[in-house]
Every structure is written in structure tokens, then in C-alpha cells.
Scaffold this active site. Structure first.
Site, PDB file in Angstrom:
ATOM      1  N   LYS A   1       9.563 -38.461  46.994  1.00  0.00           N
ATOM      2  CA  LYS A   1       8.880 -39.301  46.023  1.00  0.00           C
ATOM      3  C   LYS A   1       9.312 -39.849  45.072  1.00  0.00           C
ATOM      4  O   LYS A   1       9.122 -39.583  43.727  1.00  0.00           O
ATOM      5  CB  LYS A   1       7.736 -37.888  45.572  1.00  0.00           C
ATOM      6  N   CYS A   2      10.303 -40.744  45.453  1.00  0.00           N
ATOM      7  CA  CYS A   2      10.928 -41.328  44.520  1.00  0.00           C
ATOM      8  C   CYS A   2      10.960 -42.924  44.691  1.00  0.00           C
ATOM      9  O   CYS A   2      10.789 -43.277  45.676  1.00  0.00           O
ATOM     10  CB  CYS A   2      12.743 -41.039  45.047  1.00  0.00           C
ATOM     11  N   GLY A   3      11.233 -43.766  43.904  1.00  0.00           N
ATOM     12  CA  GLY A   3      11.262 -45.206  43.983  1.00  0.00           C
ATOM     13  C   GLY A   3      12.125 -45.784  45.049  1.00  0.00           C
ATOM     14  O   GLY A   3      11.919 -46.759  45.719  1.00  0.00           O
ATOM     15  N   PHE A   4      13.166 -44.886  45.284  1.00  0.00           N
ATOM     16  CA  PHE A   4      14.381 -45.155  46.168  1.00  0.00           C
ATOM     17  C   PHE A   4      14.116 -44.511  47.650  1.00  0.00           C
ATOM     18  O   PHE A   4      14.564 -44.836  48.727  1.00  0.00           O
ATOM     19  CB  PHE A   4      15.654 -44.823  45.759  1.00  0.00           C
ATOM     20  N   THR A   5      12.968 -43.915  47.897  1.00  0.00           N
ATOM     21  CA  THR A   5      12.487 -43.120  49.094  1.00  0.00           C
ATOM     22  C   THR A   5      12.544 -44.174  50.284  1.00  0.00           C
ATOM     23  O   THR A   5      12.828 -43.768  51.342  1.00  0.00           O
ATOM     24  CB  THR A   5      11.364 -42.515  48.964  1.00  0.00           C
TER      25      THR A   5
END
Length: 160
Positions: free
Chosen positions: A35-39
């Protein structure tokens, strides 16, 4: 001298993996989160894995919930998310800590071999460590480094 091959880790299905099984391979170790912007980097990591697996390359994903509670799920939820959303087939491991007193020994070693902008600490999800065939750390990359940018370094490590 300690190398990557001296460590063990628990796979996402709960079995113990002796990382010596990767001796002779080039490995990209990544602390991941769902659940990360980098996912979306999962897609690029899978492309790298697909491109170079037959040359002795593997991406190893280590879920971590230490940054903004961005990996809240259990192992089954993480595995399902990665497979369904990004087609991940590369090896995934049990959720771990990468910083602090409970950090996995592998990550303590990786950080000691290649410190980053915050010294030894890992700053965020999707920090990447490229490990050569001999088990030594070749390079470290921050979260913002997209997987595709690693191709030249991976190719050099595979050739070396």
C-alpha cells in the site's frame, strides 16, 4: 568474511530458505509494501525477474510494515495481492523489520555493506540491494530508483 549466502530467511509460505541456495546467482533484494506509492514497482521487478532468470538472476521480495503501516496484511494476503495485481512469481518472504532492534540479520548485514543517505538505515519501502554471484553487495538503490534503471548493473553483475 560474511556473504549473502550465510543467511537464512523464512519464505512467505513459512518454510526456511537457506540463501546459500542462491550461490552463483545475482540477486536483487527488495523491501516491499502493498500500500505504498512505490508499490507499482512490483511490475518492473517482475519484468527484471522474467528477463534475467534464465541467466541466474532472482528478485527476492521482503515485505516490511515499518514505513507508514503500508504492509498491514498477513503473509497470505500479501502473496495474494502480489500475484493478483502484479503477477509476481519471484520469491517472496515473510514480513520482517529492516531497521531497529528487530531488524532481520540479512538487512543488518546489507546495510552495513552499503549505507545509504541516512547512514545505515533504510529510508523507505522498495530500497534495493544488488548482490553478485559471490554473495557480496554490488550496489544499493533508493526507493525512487525504478527497477528498469537497474538493467545495466544487473547485466554487468551477470557478466562478471
Amino acid at each position: 568474511m560474511t556473504t549473502f549466502h550465510d543467511f537464512k530467511a523464512t519464505s512467505i509460505d513459512g518454510s526456511e530458505v537457506d540463501l546459500a541456495s542462491y550461490a552463483g546467482s545475482v540477486v536483487l533484494v527488495v523491501n516491499t509494501a502493498s500500500k505504498c506509492g512505490f508499490t507499482p514497482q512490483y511490475a518492473g521487478l517482475q519484468r527484471l525477474h522474467d528477463s534475467y532468470a534464465d541467466q541466474g538472476f532472482a528478485v527476492l521480495g521482503f515485505p516490511c510494515d515499518q514505513f507508514g503501516h503500508q504492509e498491514p496484511g498477513d503473509e497470505a494476503e500479501i502473496q495474494e495481492f502480489c500475484e493478483q495485481n502484479y503477477g509476481v512469481t519471484f520469491p517472496m518472504f515473510s514480513k520482517i523489520d529492516v531497521n531497529g532492534p528487530d531488524a532481520h540479520p540479512l538487512f543488518d548485514w546489507l546495510k552495513s555493506e552499503r549505507s545509504g543517505k541516512l547512514g545505515g538505515a533504510i529510508k523507505w519501502n522498495f530500497t534495493k540491494f544488488l548482490v553478485g554471484r559471490d554473495g557480496s553487495v554490488v550496489s544499493r538503490y533508493g526507493s525512487t530508483t525504478k527497477p528498469g534503471k537497474l538493467r545495466p548493473d544487473i547485466e554487468r553483475a551477470l557478466a562478471g
